[in-house]
Design an enzyme around this catalytic site. Structure first.
Site, PDB file in Angstrom:
ATOM      1  N   TYR A   1      -8.132 -28.757  17.953  1.00 34.79           N
ATOM      2  CA  TYR A   1      -7.337 -27.683  17.561  1.00 34.79           C
ATOM      3  C   TYR A   1      -7.907 -26.787  17.045  1.00 34.79           C
ATOM      4  CZ  TYR A   1      -3.201 -27.758  14.853  1.00 34.79           C
ATOM      5  OH  TYR A   1      -1.870 -27.015  14.566  1.00 34.79           O
TER       6      TYR A   1
ATOM      7  N   ALA B   1     -10.539 -25.268  17.608  1.00 31.94           N
ATOM      8  CA  ALA B   1     -10.810 -24.095  18.553  1.00 31.94           C
ATOM      9  C   ALA B   1      -9.895 -23.665  19.379  1.00 31.94           C
ATOM     10  CB  ALA B   1     -11.457 -24.796  19.859  1.00 31.94           C
TER      11      ALA B   1
HETATM   12  N1  LIG Z   1       2.632 -28.667  10.610  1.00 34.87           N
HETATM   13  C1  LIG Z   1       1.888 -28.521  10.877  1.00 34.87           C
HETATM   14  O1  LIG Z   1       1.550 -28.786   9.013  1.00 34.87           O
HETATM   15  C2  LIG Z   1       1.319 -27.428  10.920  1.00 34.87           C
HETATM   16  C3  LIG Z   1       0.061 -26.164  10.544  1.00 34.87           C
HETATM   17  C4  LIG Z   1      -0.481 -25.707  11.333  1.00 34.87           C
HETATM   18  C5  LIG Z   1       0.116 -25.105  11.876  1.00 34.87           C
HETATM   19  N2  LIG Z   1       1.427 -26.090  13.219  1.00 34.87           N
HETATM   20  C6  LIG Z   1       1.448 -25.318  14.465  1.00 34.87           C
HETATM   21  O2  LIG Z   1       3.072 -24.610  14.569  1.00 34.87           O
HETATM   22  C7  LIG Z   1       3.421 -25.066  15.547  1.00 34.87           C
HETATM   23  C8  LIG Z   1       4.622 -25.875  15.505  1.00 34.87           C
HETATM   24  O3  LIG Z   1       4.732 -26.656  15.015  1.00 34.87           O
HETATM   25  P1  LIG Z   1       5.312 -28.221  14.683  1.00 34.87           P
HETATM   26  O4  LIG Z   1       4.635 -29.122  13.352  1.00 34.87           O
HETATM   27  O5  LIG Z   1       6.877 -27.806  14.616  1.00 34.87           O
HETATM   28  O6  LIG Z   1       5.141 -29.506  15.548  1.00 34.87           O
HETATM   29  P2  LIG Z   1       5.849 -30.453  16.300  1.00 34.87           P
HETATM   30  O7  LIG Z   1       6.765 -30.795  15.439  1.00 34.87           O
HETATM   31  O8  LIG Z   1       5.005 -31.759  16.974  1.00 34.87           O
HETATM   32  O9  LIG Z   1       6.672 -29.751  18.070  1.00 34.87           O
HETATM   33  C9  LIG Z   1       6.223 -28.980  18.669  1.00 34.87           C
HETATM   34  C10 LIG Z   1       7.009 -28.587  19.743  1.00 34.87           C
HETATM   35  O10 LIG Z   1       5.796 -28.024  21.040  1.00 34.87           O
HETATM   36  C11 LIG Z   1       6.694 -27.606  21.707  1.00 34.87           C
HETATM   37  N3  LIG Z   1       5.628 -27.959  22.468  1.00 34.87           N
HETATM   38  C12 LIG Z   1       4.240 -28.705  23.469  1.00 34.87           C
HETATM   39  N4  LIG Z   1       3.565 -28.903  23.688  1.00 34.87           N
HETATM   40  C13 LIG Z   1       4.494 -27.864  24.941  1.00 34.87           C
HETATM   41  C14 LIG Z   1       4.634 -27.310  26.312  1.00 34.87           C
HETATM   42  N5  LIG Z   1       3.443 -27.313  26.629  1.00 34.87           N
HETATM   43  N6  LIG Z   1       5.537 -26.334  26.241  1.00 34.87           N
HETATM   44  C15 LIG Z   1       6.496 -26.242  25.352  1.00 34.87           C
HETATM   45  N7  LIG Z   1       6.771 -26.545  24.150  1.00 34.87           N
HETATM   46  C16 LIG Z   1       5.753 -27.184  23.891  1.00 34.87           C
HETATM   47  C17 LIG Z   1       7.448 -28.835  21.673  1.00 34.87           C
HETATM   48  O11 LIG Z   1       8.490 -29.565  22.446  1.00 34.87           O
HETATM   49  P3  LIG Z   1       8.876 -30.423  22.930  1.00 34.87           P
HETATM   50  O12 LIG Z   1       9.364 -31.386  21.847  1.00 34.87           O
HETATM   51  O13 LIG Z   1      10.268 -30.058  23.600  1.00 34.87           O
HETATM   52  O14 LIG Z   1       8.629 -30.916  24.046  1.00 34.87           O
HETATM   53  C18 LIG Z   1       8.089 -28.801  20.044  1.00 34.87           C
HETATM   54  O15 LIG Z   1       9.540 -28.211  20.011  1.00 34.87           O
HETATM   55  C19 LIG Z   1       2.184 -25.264  16.609  1.00 34.87           C
HETATM   56  O16 LIG Z   1       1.764 -24.211  16.555  1.00 34.87           O
HETATM   57  C20 LIG Z   1       1.262 -26.196  15.312  1.00 34.87           C
HETATM   58  O17 LIG Z   1      -0.040 -26.784  15.371  1.00 34.87           O
HETATM   59  C21 LIG Z   1       2.038 -27.004  12.490  1.00 34.87           C
END
Ligand SMILES: NC(=O)c1ccc[n+]([C@@H]2O[C@H](COP(=O)([O-])OP(=O)(O)OC[C@H]3O[C@@H](n4cnc5c(N)ncnc54)[C@H](OP(=O)(O)O)[C@@H]3O)[C@@H](O)[C@H]2O)c1
Length: 246
Positions: free
Chosen positions: A154, A156
């Site tokens: 992640y 990376a």
């Molecule tokens: N939560 C944190 O603490 C945190 C911290 C730093 C960065 N982030 C980043 O913020 C972003 C959103 O994270 P989140 O916490 O909201 O995660 P989440 O609740 O797990 O949601 C992930 C989202 O990504 C979508 N997704 C996954 N693989 C996909 C693909 N191949 N094509 C299209 N859509 C895809 C999922 O869609 P479906 O459900 O429709 O499959 C879902 O809507 C991510 O990039 C994550 O790395 C999160």
């Protein structure tokens, strides 16, 4: 200032992407809502967006596949003609120590979090270059800045997104396109819901603001980067982490 603009948000059916879609819609932005598997949630968010009086287009697509990423952009252009904003939000985790990490655990994360962002950028950039304007906002992570045990794959991918952001900002700066990234810390979504209470309490101790962030905390900064208020900012990574990394 954002009224009548159009934004594509990947992975917008839940979590941070959903909050970004709702925030931008509340500011009068028409939304292209991408999802991969959360069909029912996507329809619910789309209905919420319509209730705000803006237009919404829902497009299913796996961003790790170039042709599916291209399809999202093509459908968006067919409906809205001008694409002002893209938020590359979709992302996944598969955490474990390197000693236990399988090759596929590494490849899957890179395919979605890094190649997926490349696929979207590759597909949207010609459209924005032709328009001579655009705002690109990539969702990285503080883990991509400082690393984290158990997240070699992640970290990376998210560090790669930062490198991509800075390089593209240099390529597109002369074409009226701003490219920035945000680096969230611990944000309360499905992604962090699996962490145990003990881990969460320990994590909070390292956050000066003493709380986890909300998806809305991230959405507010993304809305700023999508607006003309940030027109002289490009190639930057803004941490949204309660001061955890400084
Ligand atoms: N939560 C944190 O603490 C945190 C911290 C730093 C960065 N982030 C980043 O913020 C972003 C959103 O994270 P989140 O916490 O909201 O995660 P989440 O609740 O797990 O949601 C992930 C989202 O990504 C979508 N997704 C996954 N693989 C996909 C693909 N191949 N094509 C299209 N859509 C895809 C999922 O869609 P479906 O459900 O429709 O499959 C879902 O809507 C991510 O990039 C994550 O790395 C999160």
């Amino acid at each position: 200032m954002l009224k009548g603009k159009c934004a594509i948000i990947t992975g917008a059916a839940r979590g941070i992407g959903k909050a970004i879609a709702l925030k931008l819609a509340s500011l009068g932005v028409n939304i292209v809502l991408n999802y991969r598997s959360s069909e029912e949630e996507a329809q619910k968010v789309a209905a919420q967006i319509e209730d705000m009086g803006v237009e919404v287009l829902t497009v299913k697509g796996d961003i790790s596949k170039l042709e599916e990423a291209q399809n999202i952009m093509t459908k968006a252009k067919e409906k809205f003609e001008i694409i002002d904003i893209i938020v590359n939000n979709a992302g996944i985790t598969k955490d474990t120590l390197l000693l236990r990490m399988k090759e596929e655990d590494f490849d899957n994360i890179i395919d979605v979090n890094l190649k997926g962002v490349f696929n979207c950028l590759k597909s949207i950039t010609p459209i924005m270059v032709k328009q001579k304007h655009g705002k690109i906002i990539n969702i990285s992570s503080v883990v991509g800045v400082v690393g984290n045990a158990g997240q070699v794959n992640y970290a990376a991918s998210k560090a790669g997104v930062i490198g991509m952001t800075k390089s593209l900002a240099k390529e597109l700066g002369g074409r009226g396109i701003n490219v920035n990234a945000v680096a969230p810390g611990f944000i309360e979504t499905d992604m962090t819901s699996t962490l145990g209470d003990k881990v969460k309490e320990e994590a909070k101790k390292s956050i000066p603001l003493k709380r986890f962030g909300t998806p809305e905390d991230v959405a507010d900064v993304v809305a700023f980067l999508a607006s003309e208020s940030s027109s002289y900012i490009t190639g930057q990574v803004i941490n949204i982490d309660g001061g955890m990394v400084m």
